[in-house]
Design a protein around this motif. Structure first.
Motif, PDB file in Angstrom:
ATOM      1  N   LEU A 210      14.269   0.717  -4.520  1.00  5.20           N
ATOM      2  CA  LEU A 210      14.417   0.878  -5.960  1.00  5.20           C
ATOM      3  C   LEU A 210      15.810   0.450  -6.402  1.00  5.20           C
ATOM      4  CD1 LEU A 210      12.782   4.407  -6.283  1.00  5.20           C
ATOM      5  CD2 LEU A 210      11.722   2.195  -6.741  1.00  5.20           C
ATOM      6  N   LYS A 211      15.884  -0.268  -7.502  1.00  2.70           N
ATOM      7  CA  LYS A 211      17.179  -0.742  -8.011  1.00  2.70           C
ATOM      8  C   LYS A 211      18.001   0.378  -8.640  1.00  2.70           C
ATOM      9  CE  LYS A 211      15.735  -5.467  -8.850  1.00  2.70           C
ATOM     10  NZ  LYS A 211      16.471  -6.159  -7.853  1.00  2.70           N
TER      11      LYS A 211
ATOM     12  N   GLU B 208      19.526   6.645  -6.502  1.00  4.92           N
ATOM     13  CA  GLU B 208      20.797   7.307  -6.217  1.00  4.92           C
ATOM     14  C   GLU B 208      20.871   7.628  -4.732  1.00  4.92           C
ATOM     15  OE1 GLU B 208      23.226   7.964  -8.422  1.00  4.92           O
ATOM     16  OE2 GLU B 208      22.083   7.002 -10.023  1.00  4.92           O
ATOM     17  N   ILE B 209      22.068   7.926  -4.267  1.00  4.52           N
ATOM     18  CA  ILE B 209      22.249   8.273  -2.855  1.00  4.52           C
ATOM     19  C   ILE B 209      21.446   9.522  -2.509  1.00  4.52           C
ATOM     20  CG2 ILE B 209      23.929   9.039  -1.147  1.00  4.52           C
ATOM     21  CD1 ILE B 209      25.947   7.198  -2.497  1.00  4.52           C
ATOM     22  N   ALA B 210      21.398  10.466  -3.432  1.00  3.47           N
ATOM     23  CA  ALA B 210      20.687  11.720  -3.187  1.00  3.47           C
ATOM     24  C   ALA B 210      19.185  11.515  -3.021  1.00  3.47           C
ATOM     25  CB  ALA B 210      20.945  12.691  -4.335  1.00  3.47           C
ATOM     26  N   ASP B 211      18.649  10.410  -3.517  1.00  2.11           N
ATOM     27  CA  ASP B 211      17.215  10.142  -3.361  1.00  2.11           C
ATOM     28  C   ASP B 211      16.829   9.939  -1.901  1.00  2.11           C
ATOM     29  OD1 ASP B 211      16.916  10.303  -6.085  1.00  2.11           O
ATOM     30  OD2 ASP B 211      17.045   8.125  -6.389  1.00  2.11           O
ATOM     31  N   GLY B 212      17.771   9.507  -1.087  1.00  3.33           N
ATOM     32  CA  GLY B 212      17.491   9.283   0.325  1.00  3.33           C
ATOM     33  C   GLY B 212      17.795  10.477   1.202  1.00  3.33           C
ATOM     34  N   ALA B 213      18.138  11.623   0.601  1.00  4.17           N
ATOM     35  CA  ALA B 213      18.478  12.820   1.375  1.00  4.17           C
ATOM     36  C   ALA B 213      17.221  13.421   1.980  1.00  4.17           C
ATOM     37  CB  ALA B 213      19.169  13.835   0.489  1.00  4.17           C
ATOM     38  N   GLY B 214      17.422  14.186   3.009  1.00  3.26           N
ATOM     39  CA  GLY B 214      16.313  14.880   3.651  1.00  3.26           C
ATOM     40  C   GLY B 214      16.127  14.416   5.079  1.00  3.26           C
TER      41      GLY B 214
ATOM     42  N   LYS C 241       0.793  -1.220   0.000  1.00  4.34           N
ATOM     43  CA  LYS C 241       0.000   0.000   0.000  1.00  4.34           C
ATOM     44  C   LYS C 241       0.830   1.278   0.000  1.00  4.34           C
ATOM     45  CE  LYS C 241      -4.181  -1.783   1.881  1.00  4.34           C
ATOM     46  NZ  LYS C 241      -5.004  -1.728   0.710  1.00  4.34           N
ATOM     47  N   MET C 242       2.143   1.194   0.226  1.00  7.47           N
ATOM     48  CA  MET C 242       2.930   2.419   0.312  1.00  7.47           C
ATOM     49  C   MET C 242       3.847   2.576  -0.896  1.00  7.47           C
ATOM     50  SD  MET C 242       5.586   1.413   3.351  1.00  7.47           S
ATOM     51  CE  MET C 242       6.675   2.782   3.191  1.00  7.47           C
ATOM     52  N   ASP C 243       4.251   3.803  -1.130  1.00  7.92           N
ATOM     53  CA  ASP C 243       5.173   4.086  -2.223  1.00  7.92           C
ATOM     54  C   ASP C 243       6.528   3.469  -1.904  1.00  7.92           C
ATOM     55  OD1 ASP C 243       3.241   5.571  -3.521  1.00  7.92           O
ATOM     56  OD2 ASP C 243       3.838   7.430  -2.513  1.00  7.92           O
ATOM     57  N   PRO C 244       7.257   3.020  -2.922  1.00 11.39           N
ATOM     58  CA  PRO C 244       8.568   2.433  -2.647  1.00 11.39           C
ATOM     59  C   PRO C 244       9.540   3.460  -2.088  1.00 11.39           C
ATOM     60  CG  PRO C 244       8.161   2.544  -5.012  1.00 11.39           C
ATOM     61  CD  PRO C 244       6.905   2.970  -4.326  1.00 11.39           C
TER      62      PRO C 244
END
Length: 132
Positions: free
Chosen positions: A63-64, A67-73, A55-58
């Motif tokens: 995700l295969k 990028e590292i920057a996708d996990g920033a924040g 039910k939740m967004d990945p």
């Protein structure tokens, strides 16, 4: 969370196989019942994670091509130090000690202090230095 669900799913399968094997080998009620309860607990966690993973967004780590920057924040709220878990544990120790000795007045004192300690733990962030 799909990876976590798969890990717990494999653990569930393992415990489903091990529980009856343990009973057949040892005929031990205590260990067998503990393994059955462990199997049910791990199965419950598997169902919970599998249900919510669908039910939740990945997440970026799911995700295969992430990028590292996708996990920033911001990752979430991490509470600072607190003395309240110590007092909650101490009151639980007083309650268990009172039950073990059969001193019900000690259990009553522990429960009274436990209500105070648990209230402090729950309402810790409502006032004072770390209020929100």
């Amino acid at each position: 969370m799909k990876h976590e669900a798969w890990i717990f799913g494999v653990s569930t399968i393992f415990f489903v196989i091990v529980s009856p094997a343990y009973w057949l080998i040892t005929k031990d009620w205590t260990g067998s019942s503990a393994l059955v309860m462990t199997t049910l607990l791990v199965a419950m966690i598997t169902l919970y994670l599998g249900f919510h993973a669908s039910k939740m967004d990945p997440r970026p780590e799911d995700l295969k091509d992430a990028e590292i920057a996708d996990g920033a924040g911001e990752l979430g709220f991490f509470p600072p130090y607190s003395w309240w878990p110590l007092w909650c544990g101490a009151t639980l120790a007083v309650i268990v000690y009172g039950v073990a000795l059969g001193q019900w007045w000690l259990v009553a004192i522990g429960m009274g202090l436990g209500v105070l300690a648990l209230s402090g733990l729950v309402f810790e962030y409502y006032k004072g230095e770390h209020a929100h």
